[in-house]
Design a protein around this motif. Structure first.
Motif, PDB file in Angstrom:
ATOM      1  N   ASP A 265       2.445  27.739  -8.623  1.00 10.52           N
ATOM      2  CA  ASP A 265       3.067  26.479  -9.024  1.00 10.52           C
ATOM      3  C   ASP A 265       4.520  26.640  -9.441  1.00 10.52           C
ATOM      4  O   ASP A 265       5.352  25.772  -9.167  1.00 10.52           O
ATOM      5  CB  ASP A 265       2.275  25.847 -10.174  1.00 10.52           C
ATOM      6  CG  ASP A 265       0.891  25.384  -9.744  1.00 10.52           C
ATOM      7  OD1 ASP A 265       0.667  25.276  -8.525  1.00 10.52           O
ATOM      8  OD2 ASP A 265       0.040  25.148 -10.621  1.00 10.52           O
ATOM      9  N   ARG A 266       4.830  27.747 -10.118  1.00  9.57           N
ATOM     10  CA  ARG A 266       6.196  27.901 -10.617  1.00  9.57           C
ATOM     11  C   ARG A 266       7.207  28.048  -9.481  1.00  9.57           C
ATOM     12  O   ARG A 266       8.362  27.638  -9.615  1.00  9.57           O
ATOM     13  CB  ARG A 266       6.285  29.111 -11.557  1.00  9.57           C
ATOM     14  CG  ARG A 266       5.432  28.993 -12.815  1.00  9.57           C
ATOM     15  CD  ARG A 266       5.833  27.798 -13.673  1.00  9.57           C
ATOM     16  NE  ARG A 266       7.202  27.856 -14.135  1.00  9.57           N
ATOM     17  CZ  ARG A 266       7.600  28.478 -15.243  1.00  9.57           C
ATOM     18  NH1 ARG A 266       6.706  29.115 -16.002  1.00  9.57           N
ATOM     19  NH2 ARG A 266       8.865  28.489 -15.607  1.00  9.57           N
TER      20      ARG A 266
ATOM     21  N   GLU B  36       8.367  24.480  -8.367  1.00 11.62           N
ATOM     22  CA  GLU B  36       8.980  23.538  -9.294  1.00 11.62           C
ATOM     23  C   GLU B  36      10.423  23.269  -8.876  1.00 11.62           C
ATOM     24  O   GLU B  36      11.134  24.191  -8.456  1.00 11.62           O
ATOM     25  CB  GLU B  36       8.979  24.113 -10.718  1.00 11.62           C
ATOM     26  CG  GLU B  36       7.610  24.197 -11.352  1.00 11.62           C
ATOM     27  CD  GLU B  36       7.687  24.778 -12.759  1.00 11.62           C
ATOM     28  OE1 GLU B  36       8.775  25.271 -13.127  1.00 11.62           O
ATOM     29  OE2 GLU B  36       6.674  24.738 -13.467  1.00 11.62           O
TER      30      GLU B  36
ATOM     31  N   ILE C 160      14.486  22.473  -9.404  1.00 10.11           N
ATOM     32  CA  ILE C 160      15.479  22.971 -10.351  1.00 10.11           C
ATOM     33  C   ILE C 160      16.826  22.347 -10.008  1.00 10.11           C
ATOM     34  O   ILE C 160      17.104  22.048  -8.841  1.00 10.11           O
ATOM     35  CB  ILE C 160      15.572  24.517 -10.309  1.00 10.11           C
ATOM     36  CG1 ILE C 160      16.507  25.029 -11.420  1.00 10.11           C
ATOM     37  CG2 ILE C 160      16.007  25.024  -8.943  1.00 10.11           C
ATOM     38  CD1 ILE C 160      16.510  26.545 -11.580  1.00 10.11           C
TER      39      ILE C 160
ATOM     40  N   LYS D 284      19.841  18.924  -6.913  1.00  9.47           N
ATOM     41  CA  LYS D 284      18.434  19.152  -7.238  1.00  9.47           C
ATOM     42  C   LYS D 284      17.778  19.857  -6.065  1.00  9.47           C
ATOM     43  O   LYS D 284      17.745  19.339  -4.951  1.00  9.47           O
ATOM     44  CB  LYS D 284      17.715  17.835  -7.535  1.00  9.47           C
ATOM     45  CG  LYS D 284      16.270  18.044  -8.016  1.00  9.47           C
ATOM     46  CD  LYS D 284      15.634  16.738  -8.478  1.00  9.47           C
ATOM     47  CE  LYS D 284      14.233  16.961  -9.016  1.00  9.47           C
ATOM     48  NZ  LYS D 284      13.619  15.701  -9.500  1.00  9.47           N
TER      49      LYS D 284
ATOM     50  N   LYS E 171      14.409  21.517  -4.331  1.00 10.08           N
ATOM     51  CA  LYS E 171      13.001  21.120  -4.368  1.00 10.08           C
ATOM     52  C   LYS E 171      12.055  22.229  -4.816  1.00 10.08           C
ATOM     53  O   LYS E 171      10.944  21.960  -5.280  1.00 10.08           O
ATOM     54  CB  LYS E 171      12.563  20.590  -3.013  1.00 10.08           C
ATOM     55  CG  LYS E 171      12.569  21.623  -1.886  1.00 10.08           C
ATOM     56  CD  LYS E 171      12.146  21.000  -0.563  1.00 10.08           C
ATOM     57  CE  LYS E 171      12.153  22.012   0.574  1.00 10.08           C
ATOM     58  NZ  LYS E 171      11.761  21.405   1.868  1.00 10.08           N
ATOM     59  N   ASN E 172      12.447  23.492  -4.645  1.00  9.32           N
ATOM     60  CA  ASN E 172      11.613  24.601  -5.119  1.00  9.32           C
ATOM     61  C   ASN E 172      12.501  25.753  -5.542  1.00  9.32           C
ATOM     62  O   ASN E 172      13.734  25.648  -5.533  1.00  9.32           O
ATOM     63  CB  ASN E 172      10.580  25.019  -4.055  1.00  9.32           C
ATOM     64  CG  ASN E 172      11.209  25.487  -2.749  1.00  9.32           C
ATOM     65  OD1 ASN E 172      12.221  26.191  -2.731  1.00  9.32           O
ATOM     66  ND2 ASN E 172      10.603  25.097  -1.628  1.00  9.32           N
ATOM     67  N   ARG E 173      11.886  26.855  -5.935  1.00  8.59           N
ATOM     68  CA  ARG E 173      12.643  27.986  -6.474  1.00  8.59           C
ATOM     69  C   ARG E 173      12.825  29.099  -5.445  1.00  8.59           C
ATOM     70  O   ARG E 173      13.043  30.255  -5.804  1.00  8.59           O
ATOM     71  CB  ARG E 173      11.910  28.562  -7.697  1.00  8.59           C
ATOM     72  CG  ARG E 173      11.599  27.566  -8.812  1.00  8.59           C
ATOM     73  CD  ARG E 173      12.848  26.982  -9.433  1.00  8.59           C
ATOM     74  NE  ARG E 173      12.563  26.066 -10.525  1.00  8.59           N
ATOM     75  CZ  ARG E 173      12.619  26.404 -11.822  1.00  8.59           C
ATOM     76  NH1 ARG E 173      12.931  27.627 -12.165  1.00  8.59           N
ATOM     77  NH2 ARG E 173      12.362  25.503 -12.746  1.00  8.59           N
TER      78      ARG E 173
ATOM     79  N   GLU F 192       6.338  34.943  -7.992  1.00  7.82           N
ATOM     80  CA  GLU F 192       5.830  33.978  -8.976  1.00  7.82           C
ATOM     81  C   GLU F 192       5.960  34.536 -10.391  1.00  7.82           C
ATOM     82  O   GLU F 192       6.374  33.823 -11.321  1.00  7.82           O
ATOM     83  CB  GLU F 192       4.369  33.653  -8.670  1.00  7.82           C
ATOM     84  CG  GLU F 192       3.635  32.840  -9.725  1.00  7.82           C
ATOM     85  CD  GLU F 192       3.986  31.358  -9.716  1.00  7.82           C
ATOM     86  OE1 GLU F 192       3.565  30.641 -10.653  1.00  7.82           O
ATOM     87  OE2 GLU F 192       4.676  30.923  -8.776  1.00  7.82           O
TER      88      GLU F 192
ATOM     89  N   LYS G 251       7.810  33.079 -13.666  1.00  3.78           N
ATOM     90  CA  LYS G 251       6.943  32.749 -14.803  1.00  3.78           C
ATOM     91  C   LYS G 251       7.384  33.469 -16.067  1.00  3.78           C
ATOM     92  O   LYS G 251       7.312  32.907 -17.174  1.00  3.78           O
ATOM     93  CB  LYS G 251       5.490  33.102 -14.458  1.00  3.78           C
ATOM     94  CG  LYS G 251       4.481  32.658 -15.494  1.00  3.78           C
ATOM     95  CD  LYS G 251       3.059  33.011 -15.052  1.00  3.78           C
ATOM     96  CE  LYS G 251       2.660  32.238 -13.806  1.00  3.78           C
ATOM     97  NZ  LYS G 251       1.243  32.507 -13.427  1.00  3.78           N
TER      98      LYS G 251
ATOM     99  N   LYS H 222       2.830  27.865  -0.020  1.00  2.00           N
ATOM    100  CA  LYS H 222       2.471  26.533  -0.520  1.00  2.00           C
ATOM    101  C   LYS H 222       1.122  26.073   0.011  1.00  2.00           C
ATOM    102  O   LYS H 222       0.358  25.397  -0.692  1.00  2.00           O
ATOM    103  CB  LYS H 222       3.553  25.531  -0.141  1.00  2.00           C
ATOM    104  CG  LYS H 222       3.380  24.171  -0.805  1.00  2.00           C
ATOM    105  CD  LYS H 222       4.565  23.270  -0.524  1.00  2.00           C
ATOM    106  CE  LYS H 222       4.442  21.948  -1.288  1.00  2.00           C
ATOM    107  NZ  LYS H 222       5.615  21.076  -1.056  1.00  2.00           N
TER     108      LYS H 222
END
Length: 463
Positions: free
Chosen positions: A4-5, A8, A10, A16, A18-20, A368, A372, A396
């Motif tokens: 999940d992290r 997220e 950022i 912005k 959409k993910n890391r 991850e 985290k 994903k």
């Protein structure tokens, strides 16, 4: 395991993401001889955008228009003036059509002492802070580098000692070996000698340095006008800006040399002048080596000071690397993964908590955990994004077992060094993406537009 992290969103500046998960900046050598982007570059980035990356960071695009920018066999992409703009705008437009993928340009003032005279102007050495050539330490070559060197240059097996012998040499033994070893290289592999032992650069004048600072700001503004979401200053790995930062390569006695503050002046002036031109909110950051990892080079403590100064000058994110060409085994292409994360806490502390991007991952579990634990804010994939452009989508969709993992064989690097096209041992489409449009061309926006076009066309009279 949950990832999940990694997914997220950022924010960096006014962008912005959409993910890391970012695609790390790499020079694939696909540009035309005059530095223009073409279909190969377009497809290269588009496939990774379709593969689910939240952020694409381009190869370093050189904004230095002069003969002394430090060209080499990679045919670096250029971004010197308006002639190059429409090719970049095409890339930006296509990348943006993949579910909000963002794209940053990595902008560079040149190769510095790690560059070479251009083939069309061999009389003009590359510009650098000081006239000091670089020299790779062969004791740092990894197993991947060893394998590729032996494959590309079979004669070396007979003429040179085993690499394990070289790796274990003391400083005195290595100095004694170098004279004979370099002579062997010159005869058996002259292009490899050219890579290991660089040309002597020319010391830049102050007017030339100031000119680059001001040109950089102008070209960064041009990148934003073309739709790039952010700009990253290319300053790691011993290239021109890094060579100003390092006491190993900067022996100047003016305002651009001596103290750390003076050695950082070129970089800080670039940041200040660019931020003034682009405004306060744009995503504008810096890539730096966490430590040069060479005797007499810039270390992590000094680099943390530079990070703090960069923040004060206007940088709002940092991208981590390490080393330089002189120590290839531990710099941008180590054998393992997650090697660069050790510098991230120092960068975050020095920057006051600004977003940090950290590369060199293969396994999503490791990536991850890096997010985290708070060690980094985004992870980036370099060679792994070559091996599997769809790594983010597979993670994903919980298809981790389907990931094609990079085996760290260094074939992608060696092909560039030996003037061959980009290649990958585990991904036959790498470097040939333009031949497989079915893998990257059907963006959601294109599908909608084509669908509407077909509907309208069905109502047209037949001719």
């Amino acid at each position: 395991m949950s990832f999940d992290r990694l997914f997220e969103p950022i924010e960096i500046g006014d962008v912005k993401i959409k993910n890391r998960i970012a695609m790390a900046p790499m020079n694939p050598g696909m540009s035309a001889p005059n530095g223009y982007h073409g279909d190969a570059n377009l497809a290269w980035y588009a496939m990774r955008a379709r593969g689910g990356f939240g952020l694409i960071i381009t190869e370093c695009c050189v904004m230095n228009p002069y003969r002394w920018n430090g060209s080499e066999v990679l045919n670096p992409a250029l971004f010197t003036d308006y002639r190059y703009y429409r090719y970049h705008s095409e890339t930006v437009k296509l990348v943006h059509q993949y579910n909000g993928c963002k794209i940053f340009m990595q902008l560079s003032p040149g190769w510095g002492r790690q560059g070479h005279p251009h083939v069309q102007s061999p009389d003009c050495p590359a510009g650098s802070p000081s006239a000091i050539p670089y020299e790779m330490d062969m004791r740092t070559f990894t197993k991947g580098w060893e394998k590729q060197f032996k494959s590309a240059y079979p004669k070396l097996k007979e003429l040179m000692p085993d690499f394990d012998v070289i790796r274990n040499m003391s400083d005195e033994e290595y100095e004694a070996f170098k004279s004979a070893g370099m002579e062997i290289l010159m005869k058996a592999a002259p292009d490899l000698f050219h890579l290991i032992h660089g040309d002597t650069p020319r010391e830049l004048t102050i007017p030339e340095i100031v000119d680059l600072e001001e040109r950089f700001a102008v070209q960064a503004l041009a990148a934003f006008k073309l739709g790039y979401d952010g700009v990253e200053v290319h300053s790691p790995h011993g290239y021109l800006i890094h060579s100003f930062l390092s006491p190993r390569s900067n022996r100047r006695h003016d305002q651009y040399g001596g103290s750390l503050e003076n050695r950082a002046r070129f970089l800080l002036n670039i940041i200040e002048k660019t931020r003034k031109l682009i405004g306060p909110d744009k995503a504008f950051g810096v890539r730096l080596s966490g430590d040069e990892l060479m005797p007499g080079g810039i270390d992590h403590e000094e680099m943390k000071q530079v990070v703090g100064w960069c923040r004060d000058a206007g940088a709002n994110f940092f991208n981590i690397s390490q080393g330089s060409y002189e120590n290839p085994g531990v710099s941008f292409a180590p054998d393992g993964e997650n090697d660069f994360t050790r510098w991230a806490p120092g960068f975050k502390e020095a920057s006051g908590g600004l977003p940090v991007i950290t590369p060199n991952f293969i396994n999503p579990e490791v990536a991850e955990n890096a997010i985290k634990t708070g060690h980094t804010d985004l992870i980036s994939l370099g060679r792994q994004s070559i091996a599997d452009p769809f790594w983010p989508s597979k993670v994903k969709e919980d298809r981790v077992d389907d990931i094609v993992k990079c085996i760290r064989c260094q074939r992608c690097y060696m092909n560039l060094i030996t003037c061959q096209w980009m290649d990958c041992t585990v991904n036959p489409t790498a470097g040939r993406e333009k031949l497989y449009p079915e893998l990257w061309l059907d963006t959601p926006e294109i599908e909608k537009k084509i669908g509407r076009f077909k509907q309208k066309a069905q109502g047209l009279p037949q001719i």
